[in-house]
Enzyme design. Structure first.
Site, PDB file in Angstrom:
ATOM      1  NE  ARG A 251      -2.334   0.914   3.925  1.00 14.96           N
ATOM      2  CZ  ARG A 251      -1.675   1.556   5.005  1.00 14.96           C
ATOM      3  NH1 ARG A 251      -1.064   2.812   4.323  1.00 14.96           N
ATOM      4  NH2 ARG A 251      -1.770   1.268   6.320  1.00 14.96           N
ATOM      5  CG  HIS A 255      -6.205   2.337   6.614  1.00 15.37           C
ATOM      6  ND1 HIS A 255      -6.310   1.380   6.235  1.00 15.37           N
ATOM      7  CD2 HIS A 255      -6.762   2.442   6.993  1.00 15.37           C
ATOM      8  CE1 HIS A 255      -7.447   0.289   6.438  1.00 15.37           C
ATOM      9  NE2 HIS A 255      -7.703   1.363   6.964  1.00 15.37           N
ATOM     10  CE1 TYR A 264       1.526   2.405   8.640  1.00 16.69           C
ATOM     11  CE2 TYR A 264       0.256   3.937   9.756  1.00 16.69           C
ATOM     12  CZ  TYR A 264       0.476   3.630   8.552  1.00 16.69           C
ATOM     13  OH  TYR A 264      -0.163   3.421   7.946  1.00 16.69           O
TER      14      TYR A 264
END
Ligand SMILES: Cc1ncc(C[n+]2csc(CCOP(=O)(O)OP(=O)(O)O)c2C)c(N)n1
Ligand SMILES: [Mg+2]
Length: 354
Positions: A251, A255, A264
């Site tokens: 990805r 998100h 992160y």
């Protein structure tokens, strides 16, 4: 049941053929796939812009996963079914559903925007893995009715930790349901990395426990995905039961617009995956083979702009909303509580005026 060792790859990230790899799909199919990926990427960009303009509430981008999106739709016949998640809008559009209808739910409407029966696409599922059980049910029912329908069931790496994933895989294998499970392993479940999700040798390896074939495929290689999914679809259609396919992908964007991936993961990691872009590698291969001309590229780009313009125009029109509609489809005969709530709402709306 065999789980193929290693990752199936046919075209590497530079666009070269992998020595000793499986046979390439026909060039015409690869060109059609490349065109569909150009459109899928443009859809991702346009939907992101519509979120920033307040026209969509949320959009989970599949940038970097366009090969999975396109291949999942391309290997299906019209009579087959697709069971997508919230991240799979591009797959639904690749299947031929109107993009404005596909994005209706993400603008906040109470329904999914398209007709699931007419399009043979289930509503995009937000609760993780629930759609896998529905997919298996539809596949099993088709088989009982003597139909040769195949069901493509999509989910993410995170969803493989759900109980519903286990139940769906187990039932499908025991009853030889005609289902292809395609796990898009994009390495994260929001901020949770794969290493905190599973310590199985691969997600495809989980297939052994269910007694079905498991295949790990390069999810950024449209050629490899097409070959692997085609085979799984044929097997399901011929009564051979389900297959678990894990697509190794990434990805590239957040998100959703409500996420800050900088908290992160590193930009180095993202850059490494951007270099393995699914569009660039197929483009390099097709240009090298003399199949993708400047004229064709211009044609694909124009089709992508047309798709974006149509999406924009459709979503820039205010939706006609009737707040009372939310009471209409709960029960065949509304409960006294719902009748009372509807009256309260009606009175408030009358006070507000038109
Ligand atoms: C049953 C359930 N639990 C938790 C959530 C919240 N949630 C939404 S997306 C997500 C991550 C899913 O990750 P993955 O399956 O890898 O799919 P991806 O978003 O990466 O495509 C979570 C935990 C949910 N939607 N449903
Ligand atoms: Mg994921």
């Amino acid at each position: 049941m065999a789980v193929d060792a290693g990752t199936v790859r046919i075209i590497d990230s530079e666009g070269r053929l992998v020595p000793g790899a499986r046979e390439l799909p026909p060039t015409a199919d690869l060109l059609a796939g490349y065109r569909a990926m150009v459109l899928a990427r443009r859809l991702n960009e346009q939907a992101g812009a519509l979120v920033r303009q307040g026209r969509l509430a949320v959009y989970p981008s599949s940038r970097g996963q366009e090969a999975c999106q396109v291949a999942a739709a391309a290997v299906l016949q019209e009579r087959d079914w697709l069971f997508p998640t919230y991240r799979d809008a591009a797959a639904i559009v690749a299947r031929g559903v109107d993009p404005v209808e596909v994005l209706t739910m993400l603008r906040g409407d109470r329904h999914c925007g398209y007709d699931p029966v007419a399009t043979r696409v289930a509503p995009q599922a937000t609760p993780l893995a629930t759609q896998l059980l529905h997919a298996v049910g539809v596949g099993h029912a088709a088989r009982l009715k003597g139909e040769d329908t195949v069901v493509m069931a999509l989910c993410g790496d995170g969803a493989t930790s759900e109980g519903d994933f286990h139940e769906a895989c187990n039932f499908a294998a025991v009853f030889a349901a005609p289902v292809v499970f395609l796990v898009q392993n994009n390495k994260y479940a929001i901020s949770v990395p794969l290493a905190r999700q599973s310590v199985a040798p691969s997600l495809a390896a989980k297939a052994v426990g269910y007694g079905m074939p498991g295949v790990l495929v390069d999810g950024n290689d449209l050629a490899a995905l097409t070959v692997v999914l085609d085979e799984a679809v044929d097997r399901a259609r011929d009564g051979g039961g389900p297959t678990l396919v894990e697509a190794d992908t990434y990805r590239v964007e957040a998100h959703t617009n409500a996420d800050d991936p900088g908290r992160y993961r590193s930009t180095d990691e993202v850059d490494g995956w951007v270099r393995r872009d699914p569009l660039l590698r197929l483009r390099a291969h097709l240009v090298g083979a003399g199949a993708l001309t400047d004229a064709l590229e211009a044609e694909f780009a124009a089709a992508a702009e047309e798709l974006a313009a149509r999406t924009r125009d459709g979503l820039n029109r205010d939706a006609r909303v009737d707040p009372e509609e939310m009471f209409a489809h709960v029960y065949a005969a509304p409960t006294p509580q719902l009748v009372e709530q509807r009256e309260v709402l009606r009175a408030e709306l009358e006070l507000e005026g038109p």
